[in-house]
Structures are given as C-alpha cells and as structure tokens.
Design an enzyme around this catalytic site. Structure first.
Site, PDB file in Angstrom:
ATOM      1  N   ASP A  32       7.578   5.449   8.172  1.00  0.00           N
ATOM      2  CA  ASP A  32       6.737   6.074   7.221  1.00  0.00           C
ATOM      3  C   ASP A  32       7.426   6.814   6.509  1.00  0.00           C
ATOM      4  O   ASP A  32       8.350   7.745   6.833  1.00  0.00           O
ATOM      5  CB  ASP A  32       5.819   5.921   8.036  1.00  0.00           C
ATOM      6  CG  ASP A  32       4.402   6.382   7.435  1.00  0.00           C
ATOM      7  OD1 ASP A  32       4.616   6.886   5.620  1.00  0.00           O
ATOM      8  OD2 ASP A  32       3.646   6.122   7.758  1.00  0.00           O
ATOM      9  N   GLN A  95      -7.778   2.942   7.044  1.00  0.00           N
ATOM     10  CA  GLN A  95      -6.966   1.505   6.873  1.00  0.00           C
ATOM     11  C   GLN A  95      -6.357   1.968   5.080  1.00  0.00           C
ATOM     12  O   GLN A  95      -7.353   2.055   4.672  1.00  0.00           O
ATOM     13  CB  GLN A  95      -6.864   0.604   7.527  1.00  0.00           C
ATOM     14  CG  GLN A  95      -6.333  -0.272   7.799  1.00  0.00           C
ATOM     15  CD  GLN A  95      -6.221  -1.992   7.825  1.00  0.00           C
ATOM     16  OE1 GLN A  95      -7.740  -2.086   8.311  1.00  0.00           O
ATOM     17  NE2 GLN A  95      -5.166  -3.209   7.880  1.00  0.00           N
ATOM     18  N   HIS A 101      -0.590  -2.490  11.510  1.00  0.00           N
ATOM     19  CA  HIS A 101       0.546  -2.048  11.590  1.00  0.00           C
ATOM     20  C   HIS A 101       0.241  -1.283  13.008  1.00  0.00           C
ATOM     21  O   HIS A 101      -0.285  -0.121  12.575  1.00  0.00           O
ATOM     22  CB  HIS A 101       1.300  -1.486  10.603  1.00  0.00           C
ATOM     23  CG  HIS A 101      -0.093  -0.590   9.459  1.00  0.00           C
ATOM     24  ND1 HIS A 101      -0.374  -1.044   8.607  1.00  0.00           N
ATOM     25  CD2 HIS A 101       0.177   0.867   9.863  1.00  0.00           C
ATOM     26  CE1 HIS A 101      -1.282   0.415   8.158  1.00  0.00           C
ATOM     27  NE2 HIS A 101      -0.889   0.564   8.600  1.00  0.00           N
TER      28      HIS A 101
HETATM   29  P1  5GP Z   1      -2.426   3.568   7.647  1.00  0.00           P
HETATM   30  O1  5GP Z   1      -3.514   4.362   6.238  1.00  0.00           O
HETATM   31  O2  5GP Z   1      -3.339   2.147   6.708  1.00  0.00           O
HETATM   32  O3  5GP Z   1      -3.433   3.268   8.771  1.00  0.00           O
HETATM   33  O4  5GP Z   1      -0.928   3.980   6.975  1.00  0.00           O
HETATM   34  C1  5GP Z   1      -0.340   3.030   5.988  1.00  0.00           C
HETATM   35  C2  5GP Z   1       0.831   4.115   6.054  1.00  0.00           C
HETATM   36  O5  5GP Z   1       1.654   3.270   5.642  1.00  0.00           O
HETATM   37  C3  5GP Z   1       0.750   4.964   6.031  1.00  0.00           C
HETATM   38  O6  5GP Z   1       1.010   6.372   6.431  1.00  0.00           O
HETATM   39  C4  5GP Z   1       1.984   5.413   4.533  1.00  0.00           C
HETATM   40  O7  5GP Z   1       2.190   6.209   4.972  1.00  0.00           O
HETATM   41  C5  5GP Z   1       2.626   4.485   4.811  1.00  0.00           C
HETATM   42  N1  5GP Z   1       3.193   3.324   3.637  1.00  0.00           N
HETATM   43  C6  5GP Z   1       2.282   2.771   2.223  1.00  0.00           C
HETATM   44  N2  5GP Z   1       2.875   2.567   1.943  1.00  0.00           N
HETATM   45  C7  5GP Z   1       4.447   2.069   2.042  1.00  0.00           C
HETATM   46  C8  5GP Z   1       5.304   2.129   1.604  1.00  0.00           C
HETATM   47  O8  5GP Z   1       5.656   1.288   0.725  1.00  0.00           O
HETATM   48  N3  5GP Z   1       6.411   2.130   2.424  1.00  0.00           N
HETATM   49  C9  5GP Z   1       6.292   2.743   3.784  1.00  0.00           C
HETATM   50  N4  5GP Z   1       7.607   3.076   4.824  1.00  0.00           N
HETATM   51  N5  5GP Z   1       5.450   3.589   3.988  1.00  0.00           N
HETATM   52  C10 5GP Z   1       4.441   3.079   3.735  1.00  0.00           C
END
Ligand code: 5GP
Ligand code: ZN
Length: 137
Positions: A32, A95, A101
């Site tokens: 991440d 999300q 994910h």
């Molecule tokens: P959510 O909030 O949807 O459960 O988690 C999304 C996660 O994706 C977040 O922890 C954020 O830091 C990570 N993330 C978002 N865009 C990118 C990216 O372009 N590359 C990587 N490696 N992580 C990302």
C-alpha cells in the site's frame, strides 16, 4: 472483468508498476502506498469485482487461503506481533477504491494504526430482533 477507469485493474494486470510481493494467475499482492503499518499490503484479484458481494466464490475461497499463507510468511519475515485482515465494502464502510481488495496489515506492539471502533451496547430485545431478522425467520 476489466474496467477501463479502475486503477487496481491496471495495477493487478501490471500496466501500472507496483511494489509486488506476490503474484499468480488470479491475484497480485502489492504494498500500500499509504500504509497503516510497515508491510501493509493489498491482495487484489486480476479480474474486476467492485466488492465482496460481487466477488466470484472460487476466487473468494482462494483469496482467504492466500491471505492465510501470506500472513504467516509476513509475520515470520517482518517479525510483527499480530495481524489484521481488513476488507471494506461501500463508501459508508470506508472503501475508496472500488475494486475488491483485502488489506493485509501487520501489527506491532505499540504501533499507532488504531484500527478499532467504539463498542456500543445491545439490549437482549435488540439481540432477539436481530437474530430473527438475520436468521430469516
Ligand atoms: P480502501 O479504503 O478502499 O479499503 O483501501 C484503498 C487502499 O488503496 C488505501 O489503503 C490506499 O492507500 C491504497 N491505494 C490507493 N491507490 C493506490 C495506488 O495507486 N497504489 C497503491 N499501492 N496503493 C493505493
Ligand atoms: Zn478493477
């Protein structure tokens, strides 16, 4: 199965580089960019599913088995003291990327990740109502 404007489709399929720690025909696991803790990784299917409810059953089973394997390996290699698996569905649940994910979050004694909630109270009546509702009486 592939969504043009989805960043995780592009990462999962290698069109955008990522810090990949594991890959097979179905999944990619990469670090991440804004980690909760050292080693925070994301497990994503290569095919597009917006969330858990959309995820194919076979991939769902494989994802959990893979998460278990990686949690063991990461614990050994990072020397973490605990592990959270976290998976958000829908904006209300936090999300932000709408491609399924699973967060693999190594935990360290006294880290500041703060993955928690404020415990409420459920009356026995409330519990009874919920059991009837959720068991589909
Ligand atoms: P959510 O909030 O949807 O459960 O988690 C999304 C996660 O994706 C977040 O922890 C954020 O830091 C990570 N993330 C978002 N865009 C990118 C990216 O372009 N590359 C990587 N490696 N992580 C990302
Ligand atoms: Zn996608």
């Amino acid at each position: 199965m592939y969504k043009e404007d989805c960043i995780f489709c592009k990462i999962a399929n290698g069109e955008i580089p990522s810090s990949t720690i594991y890959e097979d025909e179905d999944f990619r696991v990469f670090l991440d960019l804004n980690p909760a803790t050292r080693g925070h990784a994301l497990l994503v299917p290569k095919k597009h599913f917006a969330n858990l409810l959309e995820l194919d059953d076979g991939l769902c089973e494989k994802a959990m088995v893979l998460a278990k394997k990686l949690a063991g390996k990461m614990t050994e290699l990072l020397g973490c003291d605990g592990f959270n698996l976290m998976q958000n569905n829908g904006e209300a649940a936090g999300q932000t990327v709408f491609h399924f994910h699973l967060h693999l979050i190594p935990r360290y004694k006294d880290d500041t990740a703060g993955i928690t909630w404020r415990p409420g109270n459920a009356s026995s009546e409330e519990l009874e109502v919920l059991v009837a509702l959720l068991k589909g009486k």
